[in-house]
Scaffold this motif. Structure first.
Motif, PDB file in Angstrom:
ATOM      1  N   ARG A  88      41.386  15.749 -95.743  1.00  0.00           N
ATOM      2  CA  ARG A  88      40.064  16.720 -95.147  1.00  0.00           C
ATOM      3  C   ARG A  88      39.487  18.130 -95.839  1.00  0.00           C
ATOM      4  O   ARG A  88      40.347  18.485 -96.025  1.00  0.00           O
ATOM      5  N   LEU A  89      37.898  18.215 -95.934  1.00  0.00           N
ATOM      6  CA  LEU A  89      37.470  19.764 -96.060  1.00  0.00           C
ATOM      7  C   LEU A  89      38.189  19.949 -95.027  1.00  0.00           C
ATOM      8  O   LEU A  89      37.973  19.928 -93.984  1.00  0.00           O
ATOM      9  N   CYS A  90      38.526  21.243 -95.484  1.00  0.00           N
ATOM     10  CA  CYS A  90      38.740  22.589 -95.207  1.00  0.00           C
ATOM     11  C   CYS A  90      38.303  23.522 -95.537  1.00  0.00           C
ATOM     12  O   CYS A  90      38.048  23.663 -96.406  1.00  0.00           O
ATOM     13  N   TRP A  91      38.137  24.718 -94.936  1.00  0.00           N
ATOM     14  CA  TRP A  91      38.111  26.389 -95.727  1.00  0.00           C
ATOM     15  C   TRP A  91      39.089  27.481 -94.729  1.00  0.00           C
ATOM     16  O   TRP A  91      39.576  27.165 -93.453  1.00  0.00           O
ATOM     17  N   HIS A  92      38.898  28.456 -95.330  1.00  0.00           N
ATOM     18  CA  HIS A  92      40.086  29.408 -94.779  1.00  0.00           C
ATOM     19  C   HIS A  92      39.333  30.633 -95.002  1.00  0.00           C
ATOM     20  O   HIS A  92      38.084  31.005 -95.613  1.00  0.00           O
ATOM     21  N   HIS A  93      39.679  32.303 -94.132  1.00  0.00           N
ATOM     22  CA  HIS A  93      39.084  32.948 -94.923  1.00  0.00           C
ATOM     23  C   HIS A  93      39.855  33.912 -93.218  1.00  0.00           C
ATOM     24  O   HIS A  93      40.618  33.585 -93.094  1.00  0.00           O
ATOM     25  N   VAL A  94      39.687  35.879 -93.855  1.00  0.00           N
ATOM     26  CA  VAL A  94      40.935  36.543 -93.478  1.00  0.00           C
ATOM     27  C   VAL A  94      40.352  36.973 -93.045  1.00  0.00           C
ATOM     28  O   VAL A  94      39.141  37.952 -92.470  1.00  0.00           O
ATOM     29  N   ILE A  95      40.789  37.793 -92.254  1.00  0.00           N
ATOM     30  CA  ILE A  95      40.304  38.780 -90.898  1.00  0.00           C
ATOM     31  C   ILE A  95      40.887  40.532 -91.633  1.00  0.00           C
ATOM     32  O   ILE A  95      41.807  40.655 -92.579  1.00  0.00           O
ATOM     33  N   PRO A  96      39.931  41.689 -91.925  1.00  0.00           N
ATOM     34  CA  PRO A  96      38.720  41.709 -92.200  1.00  0.00           C
ATOM     35  C   PRO A  96      38.142  41.634 -92.725  1.00  0.00           C
ATOM     36  O   PRO A  96      36.909  41.288 -92.064  1.00  0.00           O
ATOM     37  N   GLU A  97      38.357  40.349 -93.617  1.00  0.00           N
ATOM     38  CA  GLU A  97      36.625  40.304 -94.848  1.00  0.00           C
ATOM     39  C   GLU A  97      35.980  39.810 -94.081  1.00  0.00           C
ATOM     40  O   GLU A  97      34.404  39.834 -94.035  1.00  0.00           O
ATOM     41  N   MET A  98      36.508  38.141 -93.439  1.00  0.00           N
ATOM     42  CA  MET A  98      35.276  37.541 -92.466  1.00  0.00           C
ATOM     43  C   MET A  98      34.279  38.317 -92.187  1.00  0.00           C
ATOM     44  O   MET A  98      33.756  37.736 -91.053  1.00  0.00           O
ATOM     45  N   ASN A  99      35.368  39.674 -91.080  1.00  0.00           N
ATOM     46  CA  ASN A  99      34.198  40.379 -90.073  1.00  0.00           C
ATOM     47  C   ASN A  99      32.583  40.866 -90.379  1.00  0.00           C
ATOM     48  O   ASN A  99      31.911  41.140 -90.236  1.00  0.00           O
ATOM     49  N   HIS A 100      33.129  40.744 -91.976  1.00  0.00           N
ATOM     50  CA  HIS A 100      31.442  41.287 -93.548  1.00  0.00           C
ATOM     51  C   HIS A 100      31.042  40.191 -93.250  1.00  0.00           C
ATOM     52  O   HIS A 100      29.636  40.888 -94.776  1.00  0.00           O
ATOM     53  N   ASN A 101      30.946  39.087 -93.215  1.00  0.00           N
ATOM     54  CA  ASN A 101      30.005  37.788 -93.642  1.00  0.00           C
ATOM     55  C   ASN A 101      29.975  36.651 -92.514  1.00  0.00           C
ATOM     56  O   ASN A 101      29.341  36.468 -92.236  1.00  0.00           O
TER      57      ASN A 101
END
Ligand SMILES: O=P(O)(O)OC[C@H]1O[C@H](O)[C@H](O)[C@@H](O)[C@@H]1O
Length: 328
Positions: free
Chosen positions: A219-232
């Motif tokens: 399956r396609l999926c993605w990830h991001h991290v706190i705090p950087e994802m709070n800025h975009n």
């Protein structure tokens, strides 16, 4: 694959056993200034894990590189660890060859292949892993060997490996709750676009989730991290809806500020999709906690594959890509 995931706790003990038998000379009379780990996919994740878990404790910078090259700063004061389970991944082989040209000290970790031969030919220290399995199912083996190499060189605590032994006990004690959480996670992800979030110190946990859902569940999926994802990315959720399933790996060791950011992010995302799940960490250290998260992820990726009637082992599309590249 079920059998291999079930063996994860035991693999930690087996990996420690291999580490205890390793006899190295690479660190003698050496004063390293930095460390570069070269590894892709299921081997790269071990490097990412180790570089993040020991970032604050290590006496030197530890960088993971996932390309055909090593960074420009690599020289005769660099320790380069080539980690490739098969020993035949072309990016890793090219990177260690480049490190050799630059005069770095090299140690290899693989089950054999060209990396084993490269180490033999050049008299580099080498750790041999048991072969025959998908690289992603051997994370405990690669991570433990990296720790052992770094602790032998006194770049991290000489007893670092002992903490890994405790992970095995935690995983065994918590097996029922791990499998329950994994079933909940697989159900949460079924039929949706999966997005994983973690505190930036545990980015490797979110990466592991993405990789296992990609390779095991297809399956396609993605990830991001706190705090950087709070800025975009949080702004991008303006276009989010119930087609998306967000998963937060909530660490007990997160800073208060990141805890608050996680709660607020969940609240904001919760206005766009009803599918927001938190998985709370267990364990007495961040190392134990990350193994706990990873075991949940690994099981969830298999449960999801099972729900979709998909073979978790085959990666035919990667095989096709590699064979086509070989002919090019
Ligand atoms: O660990 P290695 O043998 O270098 O493999 C690294 C990666 O290579 C291939 O792309 C495999 O299909 C992946 O599953 C694997 O993680």
């Amino acid at each position: 694959m079920d059998k291999l995931v079930a063996q994860f706790p035991k693999q930690i003990a087996d990996a420690i056993e291999i580490a205890s038998r390793s006899d190295f000379s690479f660190y003698k009379n050496k004063a390293f200034q930095n460390v570069v780990i070269c590894g892709m996919g299921g081997s790269g994740i071990g490097g990412k894990m180790v570089s993040q878990l020991f970032e604050n404790q290590a006496s030197l910078p530890i960088i993971l590189t996932q390309s055909y090259e090593v960074p420009g700063f690599v020289n005769e004061h660099t320790l380069v660890i080539g980690s490739s389970y098969s020993g035949n991944t072309e990016e890793t082989l090219a990177a260690v060859e480049m490190a050799k040209q630059k005069g770095a000290t090299i140690v290899g970790v693989s089950s054999g292949g060209d990396l084993a031969q490269f180490c033999k030919d050049n008299h580099y220290d080498f750790v041999k892993l048991p072969g025959g399995n998908p690289p992603r199912s051997m994370l405990a083996f690669s991570a433990v060997q990296l720790i052992n190499i770094l602790s032998k060189a006194r770049i991290i605590d000489a007893n670092a490996i002992d903490t890994f032994a405790k992970c095995r006990h935690l995983l065994n004690e918590e097996l029922i709750s791990i499998k329950d959480e994994a079933k909940k996670l697989a159900k949460h992800l079924y039929g949706k676009q999966c997005i994983f979030y973690a505190d930036s110190d545990l980015e490797f946990v979110a990466i592991r989730a993405r990789q296992q859902i990609n390779e095991n569940s297809k399956r396609l999926c993605w990830h991001h991290v706190i705090p950087e994802m709070n800025h975009n990315e949080l702004v991008g959720w303006a276009g989010g809806d119930n087609a998306f399933a967000a998963v937060f790996f909530v660490s007990q060791f997160m800073s208060d500020r990141n805890k608050k950011r996680t709660e607020l992010s969940q609240e904001i995302i919760g206005k766009k999709t009803k599918h927001v799940l938190s998985i709370h960490g267990k364990g007495k250290s961040i190392i134990e906690e990350s193994f706990y998260f990873i075991h949940i992820i690994d099981w969830a990726s298999l449960f999801l594959a099972d729900q979709m009637d998909i073979d978790p082992v085959e990666v035919r599309v990667i095989d096709y890509l590699k064979s086509t590249l070989d002919k090019a």
